[in-house]
Design an enzyme around this catalytic site. Structure first.
Site, mmCIF file in Angstrom:
data_model
loop_
_atom_site.group_PDB
_atom_site.id
_atom_site.type_symbol
_atom_site.label_atom_id
_atom_site.label_comp_id
_atom_site.label_asym_id
_atom_site.label_seq_id
_atom_site.Cartn_x
_atom_site.Cartn_y
_atom_site.Cartn_z
ATOM 1 N N CYS A 99 -1.943 8.881 2.366
ATOM 2 C CA CYS A 99 -1.822 8.396 0.986
ATOM 3 C C CYS A 99 -3.098 8.676 0.213
ATOM 4 C CB CYS A 99 -1.481 6.913 0.980
ATOM 5 S SG CYS A 99 -2.539 5.926 2.028
ATOM 6 N N GLU B 195 0.882 -1.168 0.000
ATOM 7 C CA GLU B 195 0.000 0.000 0.000
ATOM 8 C C GLU B 195 0.917 1.214 0.000
ATOM 9 O OE1 GLU B 195 -1.785 2.902 0.378
ATOM 10 O OE2 GLU B 195 -2.136 2.541 2.512
HETATM 11 P P1 NDP Z 1 9.090 4.872 4.243
HETATM 12 O O1 NDP Z 1 8.520 4.085 3.142
HETATM 13 O O2 NDP Z 1 10.536 5.126 4.236
HETATM 14 O O3 NDP Z 1 8.719 4.161 5.645
HETATM 15 C C1 NDP Z 1 7.621 3.288 5.808
HETATM 16 C C2 NDP Z 1 8.085 2.029 6.548
HETATM 17 O O4 NDP Z 1 8.985 1.280 5.723
HETATM 18 C C3 NDP Z 1 8.863 2.343 7.822
HETATM 19 O O5 NDP Z 1 8.593 1.344 8.780
HETATM 20 C C4 NDP Z 1 10.305 2.261 7.352
HETATM 21 O O6 NDP Z 1 11.212 2.035 8.395
HETATM 22 C C5 NDP Z 1 10.222 1.093 6.413
HETATM 23 N N1 NDP Z 1 11.272 1.052 5.399
HETATM 24 C C6 NDP Z 1 11.898 2.081 4.809
HETATM 25 N N2 NDP Z 1 12.781 1.632 3.896
HETATM 26 C C7 NDP Z 1 12.710 0.294 3.905
HETATM 27 C C8 NDP Z 1 13.388 -0.744 3.205
HETATM 28 N N3 NDP Z 1 14.300 -0.469 2.290
HETATM 29 N N4 NDP Z 1 13.056 -2.018 3.483
HETATM 30 C C9 NDP Z 1 12.123 -2.307 4.395
HETATM 31 N N5 NDP Z 1 11.468 -1.381 5.118
HETATM 32 C C10 NDP Z 1 11.746 -0.094 4.869
HETATM 33 O O7 NDP Z 1 8.303 6.197 4.347
HETATM 34 P P2 NDP Z 1 8.784 7.575 4.967
HETATM 35 O O8 NDP Z 1 8.312 7.544 6.335
HETATM 36 O O9 NDP Z 1 10.220 7.852 4.790
HETATM 37 O O10 NDP Z 1 8.006 8.574 4.021
HETATM 38 C C11 NDP Z 1 8.471 8.867 2.713
HETATM 39 C C12 NDP Z 1 7.319 8.837 1.708
HETATM 40 O O11 NDP Z 1 6.611 7.595 1.788
HETATM 41 C C13 NDP Z 1 6.232 9.868 1.929
HETATM 42 O O12 NDP Z 1 6.552 11.085 1.382
HETATM 43 C C14 NDP Z 1 5.066 9.211 1.226
HETATM 44 O O13 NDP Z 1 5.140 9.438 -0.153
HETATM 45 C C15 NDP Z 1 5.265 7.759 1.455
HETATM 46 N N6 NDP Z 1 4.447 7.262 2.553
HETATM 47 C C16 NDP Z 1 3.234 6.718 2.251
HETATM 48 C C17 NDP Z 1 2.432 6.305 3.253
HETATM 49 C C18 NDP Z 1 1.124 5.729 2.973
HETATM 50 O O14 NDP Z 1 0.259 5.780 3.834
HETATM 51 N N7 NDP Z 1 0.930 5.120 1.813
HETATM 52 C C19 NDP Z 1 2.803 6.421 4.646
HETATM 53 C C20 NDP Z 1 4.109 6.976 4.872
HETATM 54 C C21 NDP Z 1 4.874 7.364 3.841
HETATM 55 P P3 NDP Z 1 12.092 3.236 9.024
HETATM 56 O O15 NDP Z 1 11.119 4.195 9.619
HETATM 57 O O16 NDP Z 1 12.932 2.547 10.018
HETATM 58 O O17 NDP Z 1 12.855 3.827 7.873
#
Ligand code: NDP
Length: 454
Positions: free
Chosen positions: A262, A228
């Site tokens: 999102c 998602e």
């Molecule tokens: P991320 O995608 O970086 O983080 C979401 C989750 O994924 C966190 O638990 C993060 O851990 C984890 N994660 C990050 N990189 C990896 C990886 N390579 N492998 C496995 N897990 C990973 O989102 P951000 O918080 O940095 O936000 C950046 C962008 O993501 C936003 O601008 C938005 O576009 C999108 N986003 C979308 C959401 C939605 O509801 N669809 C929600 C949040 C973000 P950790 O925190 O430890 O990095």
């Protein structure tokens, strides 16, 4: 920044946490696997009782839970309390319906009896974001545990106290030790967990980069994923729309969670004939929003969750403006402590600018004018995203065209896109695949077993 609670309203580091060591992760996986072997045989009635108890705790502690969310990621306290209550609703929904959703489905074939049976898979990993730090987890937990799987959570590094609290709630609700565990780990520790044989599938909500990275690791192991990811949802307003209602809904839809959702409406695509009226109302409504302390009941817009998100959104705005976009209101960060960004409306959006093509994860609306429905639909579909879409018109023919032709996982007519436990939720295109919620959500992580008896 490691795993820590940093107050987004002040910038203060409140508490830091050590990530789990490989040995500690191993102990948790072993516990989850042992637990699954017994837990999968518990009855739906028993699981429902625990899930209903979790709902009671979420409602009982809604204010305390709301304060933890607000402290860690800055959402307004009123929306944080509402989130705790919404989590209770998804717990009750699956407590009431899981047995029906997963009962054998008979099929008429050449066998004397044939049917489909749904069976749990084992340990399911959830990688979750900070934006709805309870809701995102509970909409995974409720169907997953009700289906007889066990869950492990890698939550975003900026919401560790939310993550720990969720485990506490489920333990207090009566779920056996190990049925759900929070793993305080960094993103770099996820791949080794996916590679572990005991982990059967994974779901991730977050960015495209994180989703692709998890799915690539899972793909190598032939493990199923649900993703998602982001969205840049269109909000189409046509001639016959109730413009006042559309502008109010547009404001709520864009400003939900200070713009960090999102399924927030992000691109407002408005028919030329009503565009002046809509624009005027939108500017008025954005101006009336109170930006400030998220712990204050009267606040509408809190800080963005991290300084990086604030920088990203400002850069996207400044780049769009440099390319020719016009700022109707806002367009900058608030001076002083905290990650506050002013409610912003951009218009005269240049093609291929960030405001045209990228997701804005903050309180910034892009306003487009179009002459025809064809043009509106083409613009709506002109991004790589395909999560939700909202269409405003009373003309049934136009409604049908929006429903059929907009590329999105959900279309809402004369209303804003929202998640509801009773309806499936998920995207198309780069917004991801698979579905959460509804009957489809609980059927993602089960073995759909065909049974044929001569
Ligand atoms: P991320 O995608 O970086 O983080 C979401 C989750 O994924 C966190 O638990 C993060 O851990 C984890 N994660 C990050 N990189 C990896 C990886 N390579 N492998 C496995 N897990 C990973 O989102 P951000 O918080 O940095 O936000 C950046 C962008 O993501 C936003 O601008 C938005 O576009 C999108 N986003 C979308 C959401 C939605 O509801 N669809 C929600 C949040 C973000 P950790 O925190 O430890 O990095």
């Amino acid at each position: 920044m490691g795993i820590a609670t940093v107050n987004p309203a002040t910038g203060e580091t409140v508490k830091t946490f050590e990530p789990l060591t490989p040995e500690e992760i191993e102990a948790k996986l072993a516990k989850a696997q042992d637990r699954f072997l017994e837990y999968r045989h518990t009855s739906f009635a028993q699981r429902s009782q625990w899930m209903n108890k979790a709902a009671e705790i979420l409602e009982r502690d809604q204010v305390e839970l709301g304060k933890i969310m607000t402290l860690e990621m800055g959402k307004t306290i009123k929306s944080a309390i509402a989130e705790a209550k919404k989590c209770a609703s998804v717990c009750r929904y699956y407590a009431d319906n899981a047995e029906e959703f997963l009962k054998d489905v008979p099929a008429s074939t050449d066998a004397s009896s044939s049917f489909v049976r749904f069976q749990p898979l084992g340990i399911i990993l959830a990688v979750m974001p900070w934006n709805f730090p309870f809701w995102q987890v509970f909409r995974f937990v409720a169907p997953t545990l009700m289906a007889g799987n066990v869950g492990i959570l890698k939550h975003a590094s900026n919401v560790p106290q939310c993550a720990l609290k969720i485990e506490e709630i489920l333990t207090e609700a009566g779920f056996p030790d190990g049925a759900f565990q929070t793993l305080l780990i960094g993103a770099s520790q996820v791949e080794s967990i996916i590679n572990d044989d005991r982990v059967k599938a994974a779901t991730l909500t977050g960015s495209e980069f994180a989703g692709a990275s998890l799915a690539a690791a899972a793909g190598k192991q032939i493990k199923k994923t649900v993703l998602e990811l982001g969205g840049s949802d269109p909000f189409i307003v046509l001639d016959s729309a109730d413009i006042e209602a559309a502008a109010s809904s547009a404001t709520a839809a864009r400003m939900l969670n200070s713009g960090q959702s999102c399924i927030a409406a992000k691109r407002f695509i408005v028919a030329e004939s009503v565009a002046d009226h809509f624009e005027k109302l939108l500017v008025e409504k954005f101006s009336a929003l109170k930006v400030g302390d998220p712990m204050d009941e009267a606040t509408d817009i809190g800080p963005l969750a991290t300084p990086d998100i604030l920088d990203d959104i400002d850069q996207q705005v400044q780049k769009s403006v440099a390319m020719g976009a016009r700022v109707l209101i806002g367009g900058k960060a608030l001076e002083g402590a905290g990650n506050f960004y002013l409610p912003t409306i951009l218009t005269d959006i240049p093609p291929n600018s960030p405001a045209d093509k990228e997701e804005f994860f903050g309180p910034v609306a892009s306003l487009f004018r179009v002459k025809t429905l064809d043009e509106a639909i083409e613009l709506a579909n002109s991004t790589t995203f395909g999560l939700g879409a909202s269409g405003w018109t009373t003309d049934p023919h136009e409604q049908e065209r929006i429903i059929n032709e907009v590329e999105a996982g959900a279309v809402f007519i004369n209303g804003m896109v929202k998640s509801d436990p009773r309806l499936p939720f998920g995207g198309t295109k780069i917004s991801g695949y698979g579905r959460e919620l509804g009957i489809y959500g609980i059927q993602e992580f089960v073995n759909i077993k065909t049974v044929w008896i001569k």
